[in-house]
Design a protein around this motif. Structure first.
Motif, PDB file in Angstrom:
ATOM      1  N   PRO A   1      32.344  32.814  46.010  1.00  0.00           N
ATOM      2  CA  PRO A   1      31.426  33.019  44.893  1.00  0.00           C
ATOM      3  C   PRO A   1      31.053  34.497  44.739  1.00  0.00           C
ATOM      4  O   PRO A   1      30.932  35.213  45.733  1.00  0.00           O
ATOM      5  CB  PRO A   1      30.194  32.199  45.284  1.00  0.00           C
ATOM      6  N   VAL A   2      30.903  34.946  43.502  1.00  0.00           N
ATOM      7  CA  VAL A   2      30.459  36.314  43.216  1.00  0.00           C
ATOM      8  C   VAL A   2      29.155  36.210  42.439  1.00  0.00           C
ATOM      9  O   VAL A   2      29.061  35.482  41.461  1.00  0.00           O
ATOM     10  CB  VAL A   2      31.506  37.084  42.387  1.00  0.00           C
ATOM     11  N   ASP A   3      28.163  36.941  42.924  1.00  0.00           N
ATOM     12  CA  ASP A   3      26.807  36.806  42.408  1.00  0.00           C
ATOM     13  C   ASP A   3      26.615  37.605  41.109  1.00  0.00           C
ATOM     14  O   ASP A   3      25.690  38.399  41.019  1.00  0.00           O
ATOM     15  CB  ASP A   3      25.849  37.295  43.510  1.00  0.00           C
ATOM     16  N   PHE A   4      27.502  37.438  40.148  1.00  0.00           N
ATOM     17  CA  PHE A   4      27.368  38.170  38.885  1.00  0.00           C
ATOM     18  C   PHE A   4      28.207  37.480  37.810  1.00  0.00           C
ATOM     19  O   PHE A   4      29.433  37.401  37.926  1.00  0.00           O
ATOM     20  CB  PHE A   4      27.815  39.621  39.065  1.00  0.00           C
ATOM     21  N   GLU A   5      27.521  36.977  36.793  1.00  0.00           N
ATOM     22  CA  GLU A   5      28.180  36.116  35.809  1.00  0.00           C
ATOM     23  C   GLU A   5      29.329  36.789  35.055  1.00  0.00           C
ATOM     24  O   GLU A   5      30.359  36.178  34.800  1.00  0.00           O
ATOM     25  CB  GLU A   5      27.126  35.631  34.806  1.00  0.00           C
ATOM     26  N   GLN A   6      29.145  38.085  34.727  1.00  0.00           N
ATOM     27  CA  GLN A   6      30.180  38.763  33.934  1.00  0.00           C
ATOM     28  C   GLN A   6      31.327  39.324  34.788  1.00  0.00           C
ATOM     29  O   GLN A   6      32.180  40.045  34.274  1.00  0.00           O
ATOM     30  CB  GLN A   6      29.566  39.906  33.108  1.00  0.00           C
ATOM     31  N   PHE A   7      31.340  38.974  36.073  1.00  0.00           N
ATOM     32  CA  PHE A   7      32.355  39.532  36.957  1.00  0.00           C
ATOM     33  C   PHE A   7      33.789  39.421  36.417  1.00  0.00           C
ATOM     34  O   PHE A   7      34.535  40.412  36.430  1.00  0.00           O
ATOM     35  CB  PHE A   7      32.232  38.899  38.359  1.00  0.00           C
ATOM     36  N   PRO A   8      34.217  38.232  35.863  1.00  0.00           N
ATOM     37  CA  PRO A   8      35.609  38.141  35.399  1.00  0.00           C
ATOM     38  C   PRO A   8      35.949  39.156  34.304  1.00  0.00           C
ATOM     39  O   PRO A   8      37.111  39.551  34.175  1.00  0.00           O
ATOM     40  CB  PRO A   8      35.712  36.712  34.858  1.00  0.00           C
TER      41      PRO A   8
END
Ligand SMILES: Nc1ncnc2c1ncn2[C@@H]1O[C@H](COP(=O)(O)OP(=O)(O)OP(=O)(O)O)[C@@H](O)[C@H]1O
Ligand SMILES: CC(=O)C(=O)O
Ligand SMILES: [K+]
Ligand SMILES: [Mg+2]
Length: 481
Positions: A109-116
């Protein structure tokens, strides 16, 4: 009482390995001055308990211990892992997702919604201060598929950075979450915060103004860990109360080979302004697992001290390491030995030349002159103690920047000033209870009572003689009777 046998201050990050009262007591005995709570990890409840334990341990020993709250800042981190350490192996495929899942070797998991949106096929992702490296293969919806290029163990909530300085959000360095953290700290009666990924002086003002809305004043340590902060170093230092050379992120955000020179430059500038400097990250890193450090690490700690750092910091070593107490003791031992040799190895007195012969002569202030005269008197007369009554702490800090062999005993009525002096090299602060104890007769009495100075010994004492004027404008040399 007796004073510590070293003057460099030791900042320890508190975590699972060190949060019990018993371990904290042993760390304080070994030389810890400041407990750093990294709010990027753990919950408020956990940190509340940490604060309680640090205060209890400090009370057990009868020494003031300062608590530093390190704000998370705009750094992208991975989320929680089901089991840790989790081993990523070279050549394996992993999926990174902004979905709030428990991480396992196939899905992180990456704690940032816009990561992709921040990455594309071919992007490089660094994890954990650059120890691990992934290459992005493809993006499928919100899933980012990547191949492990450099593997290794991964822990929960480790930071991420993307090639080209990415991995820091393009928002103000002081995020909404940081403001919540400031609120948390103030509610716990704390006032010292370090700002992560600071960009410019306005970031400090934003934090100060936020605290001022609840009628509070805070002390701010600027963490220098990105390119923008180096470009704006002078204005940041002026607005800050202290500075941290945050070498972990700095070594990812800027060329790693420039870290040593940057460290020296930041320390020099901080010394000139009388801002305490903390050198941080990987100082005794191998002691996370081993009882003895490497020669390179010992040399790094010693060189930071010779550079003029006020404090040295421990991270993994004390938060998750096997030997938190032994690491602090090792730090203290290196400090004592290095401080004794400061003059003989040519490291000298920090910014002395800057004020005596360099640029500093043009803009020298009365306070600068007094601190220079103190150094002159100490050297010429071989004096062991400077006594400084102080409200803001600036007089002891201005003397401390020259890293004298003498101890600086600071007397203040202000508990916040007392706590912040925990960052300053060679300063031992004492709390006084009334206005009349600022008077030099009272200070001499209390020093005699502590048994630090015997009859016949000379001391330097600083004084503000102009009524109503801030700062110190004279020094006297007294013989204790
Ligand atoms: N409160 C805590 N709970 C659990 N682990 C912690 C805690 N504090 C620190 N750690 C562990 O120790 C490591 C080193 O601490 P450190 O404070 O340097 O964190 P960091 O993740 O490198 O972030 P930063 O750049 O903010 O320092 C962390 O990455 C984490 O694994
Ligand atoms: C301490 C810290 O934040 C760093 O070294 O990056
Ligand atoms: K942090
Ligand atoms: Mg950092």
């Amino acid at each position: 009482m007796s004073l510590p046998d070293h003057k460099t201050k030791i900042v320890c990050t508190i975590g699972p390995a060190s949060r019990s009262r018993e371990v904290l007591v042993r760390m304080i005995r070994a030389g810890m001055n400041v407990a750093r709570l990294n709010l990027s990890h753990g919950t408020f409840d956990e940190h509340r308990e940490n604060i309680r334990n640090v205060r209890a341990a400090a009370e057990d020993i009868g020494l003031p211990i300062t608590i530093l709250l390190d704000l998370p800042g705009p750094k992208i981190r991975i989320g929680d892992l089901a089991e840790e350490p989790m081993e990523l192996r070279k050549g394996e495929t992993v999926t990174l997702t902004p979905a709030p899942v428990q991480g396992d070797p196939s899905r992180i998991p990456v704690d940032f919604e816009q990561f992709p949106q921040l990455v594309s096929g071919g992007s490089t992702i660094f994890l954990s201060d650059g120890f691990l490296q992934l290459r992005v293969d493809e993006i499928a919806g919100t899933d980012v598929r990547a191949t492990v290029v450099i593997g290794g163990p991964l822990l929960s909530r480790k930071g991420m950075s993307l090639v080209g300085g990415g991995g820091i959000l393009a928002v103000s360095a002081v995020t909404d979450r940081d403001l919540e953290c400031i609120e948390f700290g103030l509610a716990e009666g704390l006032d010292t915060f370090s700002i992560s990924f600071i960009e410019r002086a306005e970031d400090i003002l934003k934090a100060r103004e936020y605290a001022a809305r609840s009628g509070k004043s805070i002390r701010v340590i600027a963490k220098i860990e990105r390119q923008e902060a180096l470009a704006n170093l002078d204005e940041i230092l002026r607005e800050s109360d202290g500075v941290m050379i945050a070498r972990g992120d700095l070594g990812v955000q800027t060329p790693i080979e420039e870290v040593p020179a940057v460290q020296k430059r930041i320390i020099q500038k901080a010394n000139i302004l009388g801002r305490p400097a903390i050198t941080a990250t990987q100082m005794l890193m191998s002691m996370t697992d081993n009882i003895r450090p490497t020669r390179a690490e010992v040399t790094d700690v010693a060189n930071a001290i010779l550079d003029g750092t006020d404090a040295v910091m421990l991270s993994e070593e004390t938060s998750i390491g096997k030997y938190p107490v032994e690491t602090v003791a090792m730090m203290a031992k290196i400090a004592r030995s290095t401080e004794e040799k400061r003059a003989s190895v040519g490291a000298g007195c920090g910014p002395l030349d800057y004020f005596r012969h360099g640029k500093g002569r043009e803009m020298i202030t009365v306070n600068d002159v007094v601190s220079l005269n103190v150094i002159e008197a100490l050297d010429a007369l071989g004096i062991r103690f400077v006594l400084t009554p102080t409200r803001s702490g600036s007089t002891p800090r201005n003397i401390s920047r020259f890293k004298p062999e003498a101890w600086i005993l600071a007397f203040t009525r202000n508990p916040s000033t007392l706590k912040f002096l925990a960052f300053s090299y060679g300063v031992c602060p004492f709390l006084i209870r009334s206005e009349k104890e600022y008077w030099h007769g009272a200070i001499l009495d209390s020093i005699r009572n502590l048994g630090l100075i015997g009859p016949g010994e000379r001391v330097v004492l600083t004084e503000g003689v102009s009524p109503g004027r801030e700062g110190t404008d004279s020094l006297i040399i007294l013989t204790v009777d």
